[in-house]
Write an enzyme that holds these catalytic residues in place. Sequence first.
Site, PDB file in Angstrom:
ATOM      1  N   ILE A   1       0.823  -1.211   0.000  1.00 23.29           N
ATOM      2  CA  ILE A   1       0.000   0.000   0.000  1.00 23.29           C
ATOM      3  C   ILE A   1       0.853   1.256   0.000  1.00 23.29           C
ATOM      4  CG2 ILE A   1      -0.165   0.292   2.519  1.00 23.29           C
ATOM      5  CD1 ILE A   1      -3.229   0.758   2.046  1.00 23.29           C
ATOM      6  N   LYS A   2       2.119   1.129   0.378  1.00 24.88           N
ATOM      7  CA  LYS A   2       3.000   2.286   0.486  1.00 24.88           C
ATOM      8  C   LYS A   2       3.296   2.930  -0.872  1.00 24.88           C
ATOM      9  CE  LYS A   2       3.785   2.033   4.995  1.00 24.88           C
ATOM     10  NZ  LYS A   2       3.427   3.104   5.938  1.00 24.88           N
ATOM     11  N   ASP A   3       3.029   2.211  -1.969  1.00 23.68           N
ATOM     12  CA  ASP A   3       3.223   2.816  -3.286  1.00 23.68           C
ATOM     13  C   ASP A   3       2.395   4.089  -3.431  1.00 23.68           C
ATOM     14  OD1 ASP A   3       4.751   0.606  -3.820  1.00 23.68           O
ATOM     15  OD2 ASP A   3       3.430  -0.244  -5.341  1.00 23.68           O
TER      16      ASP A   3
END
Length: 452
Positions: free
Chosen positions: A43-45
């Site tokens: 999700i950090k993208d």
Amino acid sequence: MKIKNNILETIGNTPMIRLNRVAKDFPCTVVAKVDYFNPGNSIKDRMALKMVEVAEQEGRLKPGGTIIEGTSGNTGMGLALAACIKGYKCIFVTTDKQSKEKADILKAVGAEVIVCPTNVMPDDPRSYYSVAKRLSQEIPNSCYMNQYDNLANRQAHYESTGPEIWEQTDGKITHLVCTAGTGGTITGTAMFLKEKNPNIQVWAIDVYGSLLTHYYQTGEVDMSYVHPYISEGFGEDFVPKNYDMRFIDHFEQVTDKDGAIMARRLAKEEGLFCGYSAGSCFQGLMQLKHKLKKDDLVVCIFHDHGSRYVGKIYNDQWMMERGFLEVKTCKDIINARAHKKLISVTPNQTVAEAVALMEKYDIEHIPVMENNKIVGAISEGGLFIKMFSNPEIKTQAISHVLEPAFPIVDMATPVEKLGSLINKTNGAVLACDEKGDYHIITKYDVLQSLGR
């Protein structure tokens, strides 16, 4: 044609997947927002790209510049993808508790990785927070992203994660469950969802050893609640500025062990090969399921992919070393037999006496001992062959028909490992307890244990 211009255009729009087996005892519907479908497998993208874009807009990140960040790995991957496309260099500072796979992946996409000690205070010059800040001051044309205090982090989830969840659930979501780390995901997503429906409950999942839960409950930063923990990607020893606790309704803590075991369950029972935080997220929900009602629709956020943790939570040895994996051992087999006394013979006893013991106790293998030391073994199969060729052998001493001694194993040896030791050559193994007493374990014992 449906062709993306570059990898960054594939970020977001990740699937929502119903949890069936692990949530079968829940009174309501439970689904997972599976964000390892992002190109960087986490999700950090979302927030990494947003932080880069905002830094560019504000003039803090210039052409040819260097991106510097303290990261557990996933944010670094998102930043590295953005750097690849936009032409920046990357230096990432991480801690020695993070999996080796994370560091290797970051290096594979061209980043420089610096590893710092975990068990130091945030303001310690050796901490990965401090090292990242120092490097950004020393390296010309560099930009320290600071995901913890950079509000572009939560803005990314306000603009993408929240709207996606609302649309995918047709606005019927009643609960958002998410592990709490930098605060960006849970706060940004919650801000959007509560704008749509202020009755949506937002539950933050924390780890024991983090101070976030105590801070949420009291508003106090009490470092006595901070102690080392193994869980990765969430929990903090300070309060990042991305948090706005007004949007969170409850904090729940889980143990390192429970989170790791649940991650493995998600892989085996749902086919979702997720990271540590996903296991902890669902474990936290399990602890809260008594608060749920029939018509609730719960959304769990599963942050990253299990490939980051193949050397840790998905490695049996790593799990066993930390007492996380419930495995049967030689000690379990012996305890199940109520510590029956070992049947043994001496080298001076006759073969006939050994055969009589085998018949009396219905056993096939007997260790041969002298002065409480193992000197060899005899077996029903070995005696049968010898007696068939020479019936007179019954009157001879056992020393004349001695077979090699059975292997001696540790009491903590996992049952699964005995398969390679008990074979045609060795019909059994021996284990010695803390009192110095020997116990025999045969193929039959192993089969019984595995069948329980």
